[in-house]
Scaffold this motif. Structure first.
Motif, PDB file in Angstrom:
ATOM      1  N   ASN A   6       0.525  -1.162   0.421  1.00 27.01           N
ATOM      2  CA  ASN A   6      -0.227   0.244   0.115  1.00 27.01           C
ATOM      3  C   ASN A   6       1.026   1.139  -0.013  1.00 27.01           C
ATOM      4  OD1 ASN A   6      -1.557   2.449   1.148  1.00 27.01           O
ATOM      5  ND2 ASN A   6      -3.461   0.446   1.374  1.00 27.01           N
ATOM      6  N   TYR A   7       0.879   2.152  -1.071  1.00 23.73           N
ATOM      7  CA  TYR A   7       1.485   3.302  -1.098  1.00 23.73           C
ATOM      8  C   TYR A   7       1.537   4.474   0.041  1.00 23.73           C
ATOM      9  CZ  TYR A   7       4.671   6.114  -3.807  1.00 23.73           C
ATOM     10  OH  TYR A   7       5.752   7.074  -4.867  1.00 23.73           O
ATOM     11  N   GLY A   8      -0.077   4.390   0.212  1.00 24.89           N
ATOM     12  CA  GLY A   8      -0.167   5.206   1.074  1.00 24.89           C
ATOM     13  C   GLY A   8      -0.357   4.713   2.592  1.00 24.89           C
ATOM     14  N   THR A   9       0.125   3.431   2.677  1.00 23.36           N
ATOM     15  CA  THR A   9       0.521   3.272   4.376  1.00 23.36           C
ATOM     16  C   THR A   9       2.498   3.159   4.441  1.00 23.36           C
ATOM     17  OG1 THR A   9      -0.795   1.437   4.445  1.00 23.36           O
ATOM     18  CG2 THR A   9       1.180   0.889   5.714  1.00 23.36           C
ATOM     19  N   VAL A  10       3.311   2.736   3.477  1.00 22.07           N
ATOM     20  CA  VAL A  10       4.179   3.250   2.935  1.00 22.07           C
ATOM     21  C   VAL A  10       4.810   4.641   3.249  1.00 22.07           C
ATOM     22  CG1 VAL A  10       6.684   3.160   1.891  1.00 22.07           C
ATOM     23  CG2 VAL A  10       4.357   1.320   1.876  1.00 22.07           C
ATOM     24  N   MET A  11       3.829   5.101   2.862  1.00 19.38           N
ATOM     25  CA  MET A  11       3.969   7.104   2.815  1.00 19.38           C
ATOM     26  C   MET A  11       3.880   7.737   4.635  1.00 19.38           C
ATOM     27  SD  MET A  11       2.515   8.728  -0.675  1.00 19.38           S
ATOM     28  CE  MET A  11       2.428  10.702   0.374  1.00 19.38           C
ATOM     29  N   LEU A  12       2.489   7.258   4.831  1.00 23.54           N
ATOM     30  CA  LEU A  12       2.269   7.345   6.328  1.00 23.54           C
ATOM     31  C   LEU A  12       3.568   6.872   7.110  1.00 23.54           C
ATOM     32  CD1 LEU A  12       0.120   8.050   8.219  1.00 23.54           C
ATOM     33  CD2 LEU A  12      -0.533   5.850   8.010  1.00 23.54           C
ATOM     34  N   ASP A  13       4.005   5.352   6.618  1.00 24.55           N
ATOM     35  CA  ASP A  13       5.115   5.240   8.240  1.00 24.55           C
ATOM     36  C   ASP A  13       6.488   5.815   7.880  1.00 24.55           C
ATOM     37  OD1 ASP A  13       6.701   2.617   9.526  1.00 24.55           O
ATOM     38  OD2 ASP A  13       7.699   2.850   7.789  1.00 24.55           O
ATOM     39  N   ILE A  14       6.840   6.467   6.737  1.00 29.60           N
ATOM     40  CA  ILE A  14       7.780   7.706   6.561  1.00 29.60           C
ATOM     41  C   ILE A  14       7.089   9.198   7.810  1.00 29.60           C
ATOM     42  CG2 ILE A  14       8.510   9.331   5.074  1.00 29.60           C
ATOM     43  CD1 ILE A  14       8.491   7.049   2.983  1.00 29.60           C
ATOM     44  N   ALA A  15       6.261   9.465   7.315  1.00 32.47           N
ATOM     45  CA  ALA A  15       5.599  10.754   8.070  1.00 32.47           C
ATOM     46  C   ALA A  15       5.847  10.702   9.525  1.00 32.47           C
ATOM     47  CB  ALA A  15       4.255  10.762   7.318  1.00 32.47           C
ATOM     48  N   GLN A  16       4.901   8.931  10.194  1.00 34.68           N
ATOM     49  CA  GLN A  16       4.567   9.239  10.844  1.00 34.68           C
ATOM     50  C   GLN A  16       6.071   8.823  12.256  1.00 34.68           C
ATOM     51  OE1 GLN A  16       2.459   5.771  10.924  1.00 34.68           O
ATOM     52  NE2 GLN A  16       0.795   6.279  11.769  1.00 34.68           N
ATOM     53  N   LYS A  17       6.964   8.529  11.178  1.00 36.59           N
ATOM     54  CA  LYS A  17       8.740   8.715  11.817  1.00 36.59           C
ATOM     55  C   LYS A  17       9.329  10.008  12.219  1.00 36.59           C
ATOM     56  CE  LYS A  17      10.200   3.954  11.231  1.00 36.59           C
ATOM     57  NZ  LYS A  17       9.678   3.413  10.407  1.00 36.59           N
ATOM     58  N   GLU A  18       9.061  10.736  10.951  1.00 39.90           N
ATOM     59  CA  GLU A  18       8.879  12.149  11.014  1.00 39.90           C
ATOM     60  C   GLU A  18       7.922  13.621  11.959  1.00 39.90           C
ATOM     61  OE1 GLU A  18       9.199  14.003   7.258  1.00 39.90           O
ATOM     62  OE2 GLU A  18      10.812  11.734   5.862  1.00 39.90           O
ATOM     63  N   GLY A  19       7.084  12.385  12.356  1.00 41.08           N
ATOM     64  CA  GLY A  19       5.668  13.447  13.595  1.00 41.08           C
ATOM     65  C   GLY A  19       4.822  13.839  12.627  1.00 41.08           C
ATOM     66  N   LEU A  20       5.215  13.724  11.826  1.00 42.65           N
ATOM     67  CA  LEU A  20       4.323  15.042  10.663  1.00 42.65           C
ATOM     68  C   LEU A  20       3.172  14.388  10.889  1.00 42.65           C
ATOM     69  CD1 LEU A  20       6.667  14.893   7.568  1.00 42.65           C
ATOM     70  CD2 LEU A  20       6.085  17.036   9.720  1.00 42.65           C
ATOM     71  N   ASP A  80       3.920  20.431  -0.943  1.00 41.76           N
ATOM     72  CA  ASP A  80       5.680  19.912  -0.943  1.00 41.76           C
ATOM     73  C   ASP A  80       5.883  18.585  -0.247  1.00 41.76           C
ATOM     74  OD1 ASP A  80       4.691  21.508   0.689  1.00 41.76           O
ATOM     75  OD2 ASP A  80       7.457  22.514   1.160  1.00 41.76           O
ATOM     76  N   VAL A  81       5.086  18.954   0.652  1.00 37.88           N
ATOM     77  CA  VAL A  81       5.931  17.552   1.612  1.00 37.88           C
ATOM     78  C   VAL A  81       5.043  16.464   1.728  1.00 37.88           C
ATOM     79  CG1 VAL A  81       5.190  17.139   4.716  1.00 37.88           C
ATOM     80  CG2 VAL A  81       5.897  19.537   3.795  1.00 37.88           C
ATOM     81  N   GLN A  82       3.943  15.838   1.361  1.00 34.65           N
ATOM     82  CA  GLN A  82       3.664  15.158   0.374  1.00 34.65           C
ATOM     83  C   GLN A  82       4.458  15.118  -0.807  1.00 34.65           C
ATOM     84  OE1 GLN A  82      -0.915  14.419  -0.725  1.00 34.65           O
ATOM     85  NE2 GLN A  82      -1.453  16.488   0.525  1.00 34.65           N
ATOM     86  N   ARG A  83       4.636  15.813  -2.100  1.00 34.01           N
ATOM     87  CA  ARG A  83       5.800  15.305  -2.798  1.00 34.01           C
ATOM     88  C   ARG A  83       6.949  14.825  -2.384  1.00 34.01           C
ATOM     89  NH1 ARG A  83       4.695  19.972  -6.514  1.00 34.01           N
ATOM     90  NH2 ARG A  83       2.864  19.482  -6.560  1.00 34.01           N
ATOM     91  N   ARG A  84       8.166  15.442  -1.421  1.00 33.44           N
ATOM     92  CA  ARG A  84       8.851  14.812  -0.862  1.00 33.44           C
ATOM     93  C   ARG A  84       8.551  13.258  -0.348  1.00 33.44           C
ATOM     94  NH1 ARG A  84      10.713  14.294   3.565  1.00 33.44           N
ATOM     95  NH2 ARG A  84       9.346  16.061   4.725  1.00 33.44           N
ATOM     96  N   ILE A  85       7.625  13.667   1.013  1.00 39.43           N
ATOM     97  CA  ILE A  85       7.619  11.960   1.146  1.00 39.43           C
ATOM     98  C   ILE A  85       6.864  10.679  -0.318  1.00 39.43           C
ATOM     99  CG2 ILE A  85       6.173  10.127   2.583  1.00 39.43           C
ATOM    100  CD1 ILE A  85       5.374  12.773   4.334  1.00 39.43           C
ATOM    101  N   GLN A  86       6.330  11.357  -0.595  1.00 41.60           N
ATOM    102  CA  GLN A  86       5.715  10.655  -2.340  1.00 41.60           C
ATOM    103  C   GLN A  86       6.991   9.687  -2.710  1.00 41.60           C
ATOM    104  OE1 GLN A  86       3.991  13.042  -5.692  1.00 41.60           O
ATOM    105  NE2 GLN A  86       2.457  11.202  -5.743  1.00 41.60           N
ATOM    106  N   LYS A  87       8.011  10.843  -2.708  1.00 40.36           N
ATOM    107  CA  LYS A  87       9.332  10.519  -3.699  1.00 40.36           C
ATOM    108  C   LYS A  87      10.224   9.250  -3.253  1.00 40.36           C
ATOM    109  CE  LYS A  87      11.196  14.262  -6.240  1.00 40.36           C
ATOM    110  NZ  LYS A  87      12.152  15.345  -6.207  1.00 40.36           N
ATOM    111  N   GLU A  88      10.061   9.259  -1.702  1.00 37.22           N
ATOM    112  CA  GLU A  88      10.596   8.797  -0.722  1.00 37.22           C
ATOM    113  C   GLU A  88       9.674   7.516  -1.098  1.00 37.22           C
ATOM    114  OE1 GLU A  88      13.613  10.532   1.431  1.00 37.22           O
ATOM    115  OE2 GLU A  88      12.988   9.256   2.414  1.00 37.22           O
ATOM    116  N   ALA A  89       8.933   7.044  -0.549  1.00 37.08           N
ATOM    117  CA  ALA A  89       8.466   5.998  -0.861  1.00 37.08           C
ATOM    118  C   ALA A  89       8.401   5.337  -2.424  1.00 37.08           C
ATOM    119  CB  ALA A  89       7.090   5.942  -0.327  1.00 37.08           C
ATOM    120  N   ALA A  90       8.462   5.836  -3.006  1.00 34.14           N
ATOM    121  CA  ALA A  90       9.110   5.838  -4.041  1.00 34.14           C
ATOM    122  C   ALA A  90      10.133   4.203  -4.596  1.00 34.14           C
ATOM    123  CB  ALA A  90       8.901   6.839  -5.484  1.00 34.14           C
ATOM    124  N   LYS A  91      10.989   5.558  -3.703  1.00 30.63           N
ATOM    125  CA  LYS A  91      11.958   4.541  -3.611  1.00 30.63           C
ATOM    126  C   LYS A  91      12.641   3.220  -2.511  1.00 30.63           C
ATOM    127  CE  LYS A  91      14.886   8.383  -2.520  1.00 30.63           C
ATOM    128  NZ  LYS A  91      15.882   9.390  -1.536  1.00 30.63           N
TER     129      LYS A  91
END
Ligand code: ATP
Ligand code: MG
Length: 181
Positions: A30-44, A57-68
């Motif tokens: 789940n792309y959203g779950t991967v993004m959520l995981d990243i955002a939660q770890k950053e406390g966002l 711009d924040v969503q876009r940055r997290i989206q890139k991280e998840a793609a990786k």
């Protein structure tokens, strides 16, 4: 093979792909779950439904991280969105920098009538959903088709438009399995 499954919120993506995963050798990411995981770890954010309220711009940055992260996986069905509705307009779920990392072979767009989608959202108590008019849902469905074919031209992936009409999950699952066998 990498399969992208997309569709407006509440159309039945998770329902269908869970059944497809059970009957095939694909794993769901789940792309959203991967993004959520990243955002939660950053406390966002704390919850999933806060994600789309983050600045674009924040969503876009997290989206890139998840793609990786997802880019390195094989034989996966990626649960994601072609477009995300935000107050600043439709945010592309699969912009070039995501597509070129994911390299999808197939894009499955799950659809239903706007009335069916509105009904499912209203009934689904497991999620906190924004209410949207039938006309707005219609526009969102249309935006997703345009986005799917733009992604297809860019990546070479096929597009499968899959109807998930009321009470017909099984039929949709069978068509999906037929397309990937
Ligand atoms: P999201 O984008 O928010 O994750 P989703 O597209 O994954 O949503 P689901 O969670 O799979 O949607 O489904 C939303 C609701 O619709 C659920 O309550 C599910 O049981 C119901 N549903 C899905 N498909 C059908 C169908 N063909 N007929 C009736 N109800 C359905
Ligand atoms: Mg889902």
């Amino acid at each position: 093979m990498k399969i992208i499954v997309a569709g407006v919120p509440g159309v039945g993506k998770t329902t269908i792909m869970e059944e497809v995963a059970k009957r095939s050798n694909y794993k769901i990411v789940n792309y959203g779950t991967v993004m959520l995981d990243i955002a939660q770890k950053e406390g966002l954010v704390e919850h999933r439904d806060e994600m789309r309220k983050l600045p674009v711009d924040v969503q876009r940055r997290i989206q890139k991280e998840a793609a990786k992260r997802i880019g390195g996986m094989e034989n996966v069905i990626v649960d994601t969105h072609l477009t995300i509705k935000t107050p600043a307009g439709y945010l592309p779920g699969l912009p070039v920098w995501v597509l070129e990392r994911l390299k999808p072979d197939l894009i499955v767009v799950i659809e239903a009538t706007p009335q069916e989608i509105a009904g499912r959202r209203a009934k689904d108590e497991t999620r906190l959903r924004d209410s949207e008019s039938v006309k707005d849902i219609e526009e969102h469905l249309q935006a997703n088709r345009y986005a799917a074919f733009a992604c297809s031209v860019y990546s070479g992936a096929n597009v499968l438009i899959l109807e998930n009409n009321e009470g017909m999950v099984e039929e949709a699952v069978e068509k999906f399995l037929e397309a990937i066998k």
